[in-house]
Scaffold this active site. Structure first.
Site, PDB file in Angstrom:
ATOM      1  N   HIS A 175     -74.653 -43.989 -66.346  1.00 29.24           N
ATOM      2  CA  HIS A 175     -74.234 -43.931 -67.750  1.00 29.24           C
ATOM      3  C   HIS A 175     -75.371 -43.567 -68.699  1.00 29.24           C
ATOM      4  O   HIS A 175     -75.132 -43.371 -69.903  1.00 29.24           O
ATOM      5  CB  HIS A 175     -73.588 -45.246 -68.156  1.00 29.24           C
ATOM      6  CG  HIS A 175     -72.177 -45.371 -67.663  1.00 29.24           C
ATOM      7  ND1 HIS A 175     -71.863 -45.627 -66.345  1.00 29.24           N
ATOM      8  CD2 HIS A 175     -70.981 -45.249 -68.313  1.00 29.24           C
ATOM      9  CE1 HIS A 175     -70.547 -45.653 -66.205  1.00 29.24           C
ATOM     10  NE2 HIS A 175     -69.994 -45.424 -67.375  1.00 29.24           N
ATOM     11  N   SER A 224     -66.871 -43.529 -70.482  1.00 33.42           N
ATOM     12  CA  SER A 224     -67.481 -44.519 -69.594  1.00 33.42           C
ATOM     13  C   SER A 224     -66.432 -45.133 -68.680  1.00 33.42           C
ATOM     14  O   SER A 224     -65.246 -45.144 -68.979  1.00 33.42           O
ATOM     15  CB  SER A 224     -68.162 -45.619 -70.399  1.00 33.42           C
ATOM     16  OG  SER A 224     -67.252 -46.644 -70.742  1.00 33.42           O
ATOM     17  N   ASP A 225     -66.897 -45.662 -67.546  1.00 37.30           N
ATOM     18  CA  ASP A 225     -66.012 -46.443 -66.696  1.00 37.30           C
ATOM     19  C   ASP A 225     -65.839 -47.826 -67.324  1.00 37.30           C
ATOM     20  O   ASP A 225     -66.653 -48.262 -68.158  1.00 37.30           O
ATOM     21  CB  ASP A 225     -66.569 -46.546 -65.275  1.00 37.30           C
ATOM     22  CG  ASP A 225     -65.472 -46.704 -64.234  1.00 37.30           C
ATOM     23  OD1 ASP A 225     -64.376 -47.164 -64.602  1.00 37.30           O
ATOM     24  OD2 ASP A 225     -65.708 -46.382 -63.057  1.00 37.30           O
ATOM     25  N   ALA A 226     -64.789 -48.509 -66.899  1.00 43.02           N
ATOM     26  CA  ALA A 226     -64.435 -49.780 -67.528  1.00 43.02           C
ATOM     27  C   ALA A 226     -65.519 -50.829 -67.312  1.00 43.02           C
ATOM     28  O   ALA A 226     -65.884 -51.131 -66.172  1.00 43.02           O
ATOM     29  CB  ALA A 226     -63.100 -50.290 -66.971  1.00 43.02           C
ATOM     30  N   ALA A 257     -68.605 -50.651 -67.777  1.00 42.34           N
ATOM     31  CA  ALA A 257     -69.930 -50.138 -67.430  1.00 42.34           C
ATOM     32  C   ALA A 257     -70.937 -50.224 -68.572  1.00 42.34           C
ATOM     33  O   ALA A 257     -72.120 -50.474 -68.316  1.00 42.34           O
ATOM     34  CB  ALA A 257     -69.815 -48.695 -66.938  1.00 42.34           C
TER      35      ALA A 257
END
Length: 1003
Positions: A224, A245-247, A249
């Protein structure tokens, strides 16, 4: 700080459909206040009512159908789509999924049009828990499939998009074990030749809106905050790509990874690196916006950084037609376009094309009138996975075969073990629910484990929270009347228990055990248990909570987390009585059958899924027992594997006349399998990844160096059980007249004639591989360059022509840090799999060979090695650059000392690096290293440079020593301790920063 209120610009300008999107975004952006712009950076962006702008959500799962939003057409898992090797089919599936997303949105505005799909992570290691989500272990096949799927999702309108796809998960993500804290060590060659290629094709094709970074770190740095987003991704396209973004992260950057001290620093770094939308804290945007505002107030980011991210989001929304409903060609999609006959037919076609025939000694196809025994734990179930939509309709193998051959010709046994459990107080018993008949009312043999509505729906489609069982049914009790339970052992000590009416034992929030679940499922599966030997009996452990089952006044209960220590001692000891072994039921069903079909495989929620890697390639012992029992009665036993990943089934391959494999095939899985078994369709699927013969053929799960450890079909030296690209059919094909040549010095042209020499119409997947004959560096033994699936009638021949960019023959030249195509001979191979090559031709690339490494002039980047042993790549700084350190040395302490994975206690971690063909010209007499940490760098045959503790992993220092070398030679280094080596500089005579000690000591 102060903020100037936006000027009152004309409201109609950004809605002017005559202007370009860029002009309209330029007009809209300054109309938004700072608070409004900050709010847009969270996944759940609120409406801006004063401007007439609606709410917007990034992230609608759509991996193989619209997921989490209720009923939808469910297509085969992504792995199954990869097994079709058919881009036209995959594109049509993408179109159907995007159309249903649009249709579903007309009744539920929570359905988003920014879809998070597909997953293009390469299936390097088949033990990865999310193997089902990827397309292939090969970058060419993955890229081609991703381009096709995203082209369908995007649509073909030149301006407006049907949906806006986001590729997952950037970058080098192939493990669930410690997925948010582990680092993938990815050398430059693997980065450029393997991992980046999976993403680049779809980005350059203009079919994706952006990417989602992965949870893991790459080379010591979280994805990230990866500089690769700007150094690679954004250079592939002129479009305003969106990075979501991923959850969770963003919080991980500080919480679990501890890469930053504060959340403000973390979000600032992510925003600057290129993250545009923050998925964190569910629907609550307050923590994210507060952290971003804090970062702004601390001077860590500027309003320009915020505007850059908002601009990218607005571009996506304009492309989706949000501001132009009159021009949006997809605006008239409605519920009439949902679950259409065409979509149902496409689901079956995809399921048929995904089936791979692994072996056939003539038992298939099955003739009319064949008496078939369908047995196995997956014989009468249609499984869904975490990213499935809710199945509208299902077709199990049993359903499909009874429909195709007639119920009178098809018998069935599941093969679960039937057991009873008894404790001191009596037998475990399932009481009837309100208004329900007592246990035993259902026909045990007919229970099929049919799938029902997704458990996720009950928890709210947008919140992947803990899912628990129902509480409106009575808990299990103990008494004089026993209940017979179906026990399925899924391997690795994981089992499920099912009541006679088909409901699974599950544990709800209140801790009570009930027969209440239609299927195993949920983010934390509440339906799995383990039996632990205890004296003459067993403890029954609930895997979801880790607690043990005990008997309470109100019924059977599992300890709450706070009670576990006490409850472990109070846990009930159970006596297990086997009423019937599953193999006995299978043998009984097989008696009198002409053919037995054993349907084995996995439940996608158990032993290999998101958050959980597999531990073995082996088929679970329970399922091994079933196919052996079937074969003992009827040698004409066919094993159909329905699974999210490969298995090592050496003995089944040796003993059974036929084997098939398919990923979980969605709503039409059963009818598709039946049509293939009957010969209505000749199987044409091909393996998208290698099936290894056993666990010993696999590298370590966290070893991402496919070159150094010889991974995937490209480098693996041992013969596999089934090769990449393997797949049989009911016909045969001849390959002839292979031609290969170079066109205009930039294109490789390949042609081959394929003829169906068999008795039936069938699909063949022609595969073109290339190989450098005498490469200057280690290259793949074979590398897929092109493929085409074609349908040929008996006797029909077709000339297939391919044109490939000559650059596809190249590699990343670490010596000169560039992509290069080395001159020399290249083999072009045409065949039916990576190990079934039918024709070979040779082409020659002209040119001068690459020069040696110019180390005297340019120095040497540590990460640019040719070979390594015992090292890993780490971050040079939090923002950019790479260094190399001994593997396991990061946990060491003190000068030259290290400890960690693979390092013997008290012995410094050590690793070696080899750099070939280093050109020292007329000579050098000193070397300077740039390094951090503590330890030493030994130039073999040269000086030992000691690095005293520098004060931290990013505190670099220079150390110089005498070193004499001339001409071209190899250079080998040995690293010890926690030293982090970034670069070496070589000094011609008299140019060293200080006079070297003739004994070679450092200064």
């Amino acid at each position: 700080m102060t903020y100037v209120t936006p000027s009152p610009l004309p409201l109609q300008t950004f809605r002017d459909e005559e202007l370009s999107f860029a002009e309209r975004v330029d007009d809209l952006l300054p109309r938004l206040t700072l608070d409004e712009r900050l709010a847009l950076l969270h996944q759940f962006a609120p409406a801006v009512e004063r401007l007439g702008i609606g709410a917007f959500r990034t992230g609608q799962e759509a991996l193989h159908g619209v997921a989490w939003m209720g009923p939808a057409t469910v297509f085969p898992q992504a792995l199954g789509l990869g097994a079709t090797w058919n881009e036209d089919l995959v594109r049509r599936v993408g179109e159907a999924v995007a159309t249903e997303a649009r249709a579903m949105r007309t009744r539920d505005d929570r359905v988003g049009l920014n879809v998070w799909a597909p997953t293009v992570n390469l299936l390097r290691n088949p033990l990865w828990g999310r193997n089902e989500e990827g397309y292939s272990e090969d970058p060419h096949l993955t890229s081609a499939t991703a381009v096709a799927y995203t082209r369908g999702l995007r649509g073909d309108h030149p301006v407006y998009w049907r949906t806006a796809p986001v590729l997952k998960h950037w970058l080098a993500h192939n493990n669930e074990t410690a997925r948010d804290t582990s680092s993938a060590s990815v050398r430059p060659r693997v980065l450029h030749e393997y991992d980046l290629r999976a993403f680049r094709g779809a980005v350059e094709a203009g079919t994706v809106a952006g990417v989602m970074p992965a949870y893991n770190l790459v080379n010591g740095r979280p994805n990230h905050v990866s500089p690769y987003l700007r150094e690679h991704l954004r250079r592939w396209s002129d479009e305003e790509l969106l990075v979501c973004s991923d959850a969770g992260a963003p919080s991980n950057l500080t919480d679990s990874e501890k890469y930053f001290d504060t959340h403000e620093e973390a979000l600032a770094a992510a925003l600057i690196a290129g993250v545009d939308s923050f998925t964190d804290h569910g629907t609550d945007s307050a923590p994210t916006t507060a952290r971003l505002r804090g970062a702004l107030e601390q001077g860590l980011i500027s309003e320009t950084d915020i505007d850059t991210a908002v601009r990218r989001q607005l571009h996506v929304r304009f492309r989706l037609g949000e501001f132009d409903s009159g021009l949006d060609p997809y605006a008239d999609i409605s519920l009439r376009d949902f679950d259409t006959p065409a979509h149902r037919a496409l689901a079956r076609e995809a399921a048929e094309q995904a089936i791979v025939l692994l072996k056939n000694d003539g038992v298939l196809p099955l003739a009319e009138g064949t008496r078939i025994a369908v047995v196995g734990l997956l014989a009468d179930t249609c499984k869904s996975d975490w990213y499935s939509g809710t199945l509208i309709r299902t077709s199990t193998p049993l359903d499909g075969l009874r429909e195709r051959f007639g119920a009178a010709y098809v018998s069935y046994a599941e093969g679960a073990d039937r057991i009873r459990l008894k404790c001191r107080a009596g037998w475990l018993h399932v009481p009837p629910g309100p208004g329900e008949p007592g246990p035993g009312a259902a026909d045990h043999e007919s229970v099929g484990g049919q799938e029902s509505a997704s458990a996720r729906e009950s928890a709210g489609a947008l919140d992947p929270a803990l899912l628990t069982g129902r509480t409106d049914l009575p808990p299990l009790t103990v008494g004089t009347e026993p209940t017979d339970f179906d026990l399925v052992d899924w391997g690795d000590g994981v089992l499920t228990l099912r009541a006679p009416d088909g409901r699974y034992l599950s544990v709800a929030d209140d801790g009570f055990v009930r027969a209440s679940a239609d299927r195993p499922g949920g983010w934390v599966v509440q339906e799995t248990f383990g039996l632990e030997r205890h004296g003459d009996g067993f403890l029954l452990k609930h895997i979801g909570t880790g607690g043990y089952v005990s008997v309470a006044t109100e019924g059977l209960k599992v300890a709450a987390p706070a009670e576990m220590a006490a409850m472990a001692e109070m846990a009930e000891v159970f006596e297990l009585t086997v009423v019937e072994r599953g193999e006995d039921a299978v043998a009984r069903a097989a008696t009198g059958a002409d053919v037995v079909l054993v349907v084995a495989g996995n439940d996608p929620h158990i032993n290999g899924r998101e958050t959980e890697d597999r531990t073995t390639l082996a088929l679970p012992p329970h399922q091994e027992r079933l196919w052996r029992a079937a074969r003992s009665v009827q040698p004409r036993t066919v094993l159909a594997l329905v699974s999210s990943y490969p298995y090592a089934v050496r003995e089944a391959e040796a003993q059974l006349p036929a084997l098939l494999w398919t990923a979980h095939g969605g709503q039409a899985a059963g009818s598709a399998l039946a049509r293939v078994l009957a010969g209505d369709v000749s199987p044409g699927g091909r393996l998208p990844q290698t099936w290894y013969a056993g666990d010993d053929a696999l590298p370590d799960l966290l070893d991402y160096d496919i070159i150094g450890s010889r991974q995937t079909y490209q480098y693996a030296e041992d013969p596999p059980l089934y090769a990449f690209g393997h797949g049989l059919g009911y016909s045969a094909f001849r390959y002839e007249d292979l031609t290969a040549g170079i066109l205009d010095g930039t294109r490789l042209t390949v042609g081959v004639t394929v003829t169906n020499t068999g008795p039936v119409a069938a699909d063949e997947v022609a595969q073109i591989y290339t190989r450098a004959v005498d490469p200057p560096v280690v290259r793949p033994a074979r590398q897929l360059a092109a493929h085409r699936r074609v349908h040929l009638l008996p006797g029909e021949a077709r000339r297939l022509e391919f044109q490939l960019d000559i650059e596809e023959l190249g590699f990343w030249d670490v010596a000169h840090e560039r992509w290069t195509v080395a001159p020399g001979a290249y083999e072009v191979m045409a065949g039916a799999s990576s190990r079934d090559i039918r024709r070979t031709a040779t082409v020659r690339i002209e040119g001068a060979p690459a020069a040696a490494r110019p180390v005297r002039e340019s120095g040497l980047a540590a990460v640019g090695y040719d070979e390594q042993y015992g090292t890993e790549i780490v971050d040079r700084s939090r923002t950019a650059g790479d260094s190399v350190t001994p593997a396991g040395g990061e946990t060491g302490a003190g000068e030259g000392a290290g400890s960690g994975a693979g390092v013997e206690a008290g012995v410094a971690a050590a690793g070696e690096l080899l750099y070939r063909h280093c050109d020292f010209g007329p000579g050098v007499d000193a070397v300077t290293i740039e390094a951090a940490g503590a330890g030493s760098v030994q130039i073999m045959g040269g000086p030992l440079l000691t690095v005293p503790p520098t004060g931290g992993p990013y505190a670099y220092t220079s150390r110089t020593a005498g070193f004499t070398a001339a001409g071209v030679r190899d250079l080998r280094l040995r690293l010890r301790g926690t030293v982090r080596l970034h670069r070496l500089t070589f000094h011609p005579s008299g140019t060293a920063p200080s006079a070297p000690n003739p004994r070679g000591s450092t200064r």
